[in-house]
Design an enzyme around this catalytic site. Structure first.
Site: not given
Ligand code: C5P
Length: 296
Positions: A11, A98, A100, A102, A137
Site C-alpha cells: 500500500k 519500508a 509499504l 508488507g 494496517d
Molecule cells: O500497528 P503497527 O504494528 O503497525 O504499529 C507499530 C508501532 O507504530 C506501534 O507499536 C506504535 O508505536 C506505532 N503506531 C502508533 N499509532 C498508530 C499506529 C502505529 O503510534 N496509529
C-alpha cells in the site's frame, strides 16, 4: 481444498494526518490508503500434523514464531481449536520495514487464506477484528479494496468505490525504518499535542475529502499537490539523508512527492506510464530499489 495461492499487495498512504496521541500509546490517524500492484506471493498447503511451517528465502524475515504469518496461524489454531496445520511458502517482493505495509499485508492474506483453507467461515468484520491485533494496517488489506480511508489507529476502514488508477514511481532506500521509532520521534518533533488536536478539528477531514474528490475526477496534477504525510519531519529527523532523495525526486517534474507511512519509501504520482518509466530510469542511476507501480 488443500492448496491455495494468494497475492499479498503493498500500500501507499497518499495522505497521513496524525491527530493526537491516544491514552493507549497509539496515535489517532486519518489516512488515505491506496493498494498497489507490488505483491508478495503466499502459497498455503494444509497439513494434518498441526504444525505451522514457513518457507521464506528473505534474509530479514523470520521463519519462526516472530513471523506475522506464523502468529496469525497460531492465533487461529488457538482461538478456534484447529487441529490442522499449514505449510506456507512466502515469496517476498515487497521491501521489509519500508512503509509499504508488507508484513501487515502478509498477515491479512494469511487470515483470508486460512479462513478458506481451514474452512473457518469467518466474516470480513471478524477477520478485521482479529487482524487489528496484529498491526494497524491489517484491516485495510482484509477489506480487499483499491482505495480506503483509515481512521482511529488507521485500522477503522471505510472502503471507497473509486475507479481511478494511478501510476507511481516508488523509491525504497536501503535502510530499515521502524514505525515505532518514527512515532516516537514525532512526539519529540516540534508539533505539540495541542497543535495536533487543533489540526484534527479543522484540516484532516477536509483534506481527505478534497483528495477523494480530485481522485474521483482523476485530476492527476491536483492529486499530486494534495499528497501529505505528517510523519515526514520525524522520518527526516531520524534519517536526514532522506530529504536529499525527496529533493532529487521533486526536481524531476513529477506531480507530487511524498513519504509512504512511516517511510523510508518515497513515491510520486506520474502523469502516465511513459512518464513513470522515464522518471524511474533517471532515479535508477542513483538508487537500487526503484519500482514503477500502479493502483491494484
Ligand atoms: O500497528 P503497527 O504494528 O503497525 O504499529 C507499530 C508501532 O507504530 C506501534 O507499536 C506504535 O508505536 C506505532 N503506531 C502508533 N499509532 C498508530 C499506529 C502505529 O503510534 N496509529
Amino acid at each position: 481444498m488443500k492448496r491455495l495461492r494468494l497475492l499479498s499487495p503493498a500500500k501507499l498512504n497518499l495522505l497521513l494526518k496524525v491527530n493526537f496521541k491516544r491514552p493507549d500509546g497509539y496515535h489517532d490517524l486519518t489516512t488515505l490508503f491506496e493498494r498497489i500492484d507490488l505483491c508478495d506471493e503466499l502459497i498455503f498447503e494444509r497439513t494434518k500434523d498441526g504444525r505451522i511451517t514457513i518457507d521464506c528465502q528473505h534474509p530479514h524475515v523470520p521463519r519462526g514464531p516472530g513471523n506475522l504469518v506464523y502468529k496469525v496461524a497460531a492465533l487461529l489454531q488457538d482461538k478456534f481449536r484447529i487441529r490442522q496445520g499449514v505449510r506456507v511458502n512466502l515469496k517476498k517482493n515487497i521491501p521489509v520495514a519500508a512503509g509499504l505495509g508488507g508484513g501487515s499485508g502478509n498477515a491479512a492474506t494469511t487470515l483470508l487464506g486460512l479462513n478458506q483453507l481451514w474452512e473457518l467461515g469467518l466474516s470480513k468484520a471478524q477477520l478485521m477484528t482479529l487482524g487489528k491485533t496484529m498491526g494497524s494496517d491489517v484491516p485495510f488489506f482484509i477489506a480487499q479494496s483499491s482505495w480506503a480511508v483509515g481512521t482511529q489507529r488507521g485500522d477503522q476502514i471505510q472502503s471507497l468505490s473509486l475507479k481511478t488508477k494511478l501510476w507511481h514511481v516508488l523509491v525504497v532506500p536501503c535502510l530499515k525504518v521502524y514505525t515505532k521509532d518514527v512515532f516516537g520521534a514525532f512526539l519529540t518533533s516540534k508539533k505539540s499535542t495541542v497543535e495536533a488536536r487543533t489540526k484534527m478539528l479543522t484540516k484532516p477531514k477536509v483534506n481527505v475529502n478534497i483528495l477523494i474528490h480530485v481522485l474521483r475526477k482523476n485530476d492527476v496534477p491536483r492529486i499530486g499537490t494534495l499528497l501529505s504525510n505528517d510523519l515526514e519531519a520525524a522520518i527526516v529527523k531520524l534519517h536526514p539523508q532522506l530529504s536529499k532523495l525527496k529533493n532529487k525526486f521533486e526536481k524531476l517534474d513529477v506531480g507530487g512527492v511524498c513519504f509512504s507511512g512511516s517511510g523510508p519509501s518515497v513515491f510520486c504520482v506520474a502523469r502516465s506510464q511513459k512518464q513513470a518509466k522515464a522518471v524511474a530510469r533517471s532515479l535508477r542511476k542513483t538508487y537500487a530499489r526503484v519500482f514503477v507501480v500502479r493502483t491494484y
